[in-house]
Scaffold this active site. Structure first.
Site: not given
Length: 329
Positions: A18, A102, A171, A206, A228-229
């Site tokens: 997310p 977050c 994470h 990563d 994610g990224r």
């Protein structure tokens, strides 16, 4: 087969993380088509939901092709989170997810997101109340700790499992790290290898290539990986990882025509879902990655991110193969 409650999500599932202002329905659509097994919405403010704020309520939009999907909520007030969980459940996702990770100041420094890692009893109580409130399985995404001196992720995992969550995504960074430095997966492996932990443990941080995904699966033994990224502007990463894990071969990178096709699909859905002005604006973050590696692409990128006309942006995208040919590097 990995299961969250009775929901089967694959032998080694790949999850879409997310991400605020990224993991919306248009982005999730292209990720699902390219191999994501389980996806989550952008995180949604519990206070926004219970006050029926338009932006928060819109994030509840989910579509059948996305399933299984989790709706993620965040907040620092237990009663608000309970109510928000009920509202999220009415949207009929498969999963309710809680954001305890977050790191952004306006969230974490108010005791929500990663901020709750400084108050584990409250975290446990909040989670227990949400689990009791909803009928859907509850999962959590978190970080290792607030900083290096507060890494208590094994205790966190036990506390959350004890009150009934069905899976935990971790994470491999602390809140203090934000997104800097290298993600540390050793504590994630310690949670996974803890004989007292029996819920699925997903690692995050990563993973940006098929080789790294396979290495981390083998080295750390997690039940699945959350990406994610690396998926921003490159939804193909999910199928590339699956293919490499199955065959040991690297899939050929998507052609320029394929990149344009998916970017246009993403753009069209973005416009349809958000309207032209916001849809165009929120697509801008994706173009660099969709067309990474193209030589002399800067003038075209400038047109894509500065134009306020849907027609101009779409025509610019469609011209890319003719302008650049197959000059991918």
């Amino acid at each position: 087969m990995v299961k969250i409650s009775d929901i089967e999500i694959g032998e080694f599932p790949l999850l879409l993380a997310p991400m605020e202002d990224v993991s919306d329905p248009p982005f999730r659509a292209v990720c699902k088509q390219n191999g994501a097994d389980l996806m989550y919405t952008e995180f949604i403010s519990s206070e926004g939901l219970i006050r029926h704020a338009e932006k928060s309520v819109q994030k509840l939009d989910i579509y059948d092709y996305e399933r299984p999907i989790g709706i993620q909520i965040f907040g620092d007030k237990i009663e608000s989170m309970r109510e928000a969980a009920s509202i999220a459940e009415e949207a009929d996702p498969e999963i309710i997810d809680i954001n305890y990770g977050c790191p952004v100041k306006k969230v974490a420094c108010k005791g929500a997101g990663a901020g709750i890692l400084l108050d584990l009893p409250k975290m446990q109580e909040m989670t227990a109340e949400i689990v009791k409130r909803v009928n859907k399985p509850v999962t959590v995404k978190t970080r290792l700790g607030w900083d290096d001196s507060t890494i208590k992720i094994q205790e966190v995992a036990h506390r959350l499992q004890d009150v009934g969550i069905h899976a935990l995504s971790i994470h491999g960074r602390t809140r203090k790290q934000m997104y800097k430095g290298e993600a540390n997966w050793e504590p994630i492996a310690e949670v996974k290898n803890d004989p007292g932990i029996h819920i699925p443990i997903f690692g995050n941080g990563d993973i940006d290539s098929p080789e790294k995904a396979l290495e981390y699966r083998n080295k750390y033994g997690v039940d699945g990986i959350m990406i994610g990224r690396a998926a921003i502007g490159y939804p193909w990463i999910f199928n590339e990882i699956k293919h490499y894990m199955k065959t040991g071969e690297i899939l050929e990178a998507p052609s320029l025509d394929e990149r344009v096709r998916v970017a246009v699909q993403h753009l069209d859905f973005s416009i349809e879902w958000k309207g032209e002005k916001l849809g165009l604006f929120e697509m801008r973050r994706h173009y660099t990655n969709y067309f990474r590696g193209i030589q002399n692409f800067k003038p075209t990128r400038t047109t894509l991110v500065e134009s306020e006309s849907y027609q101009e942006v779409k025509e610019t995208l469609l011209r890319i193969p003719d302008v650049y040919g197959e000059v991918m590097v």
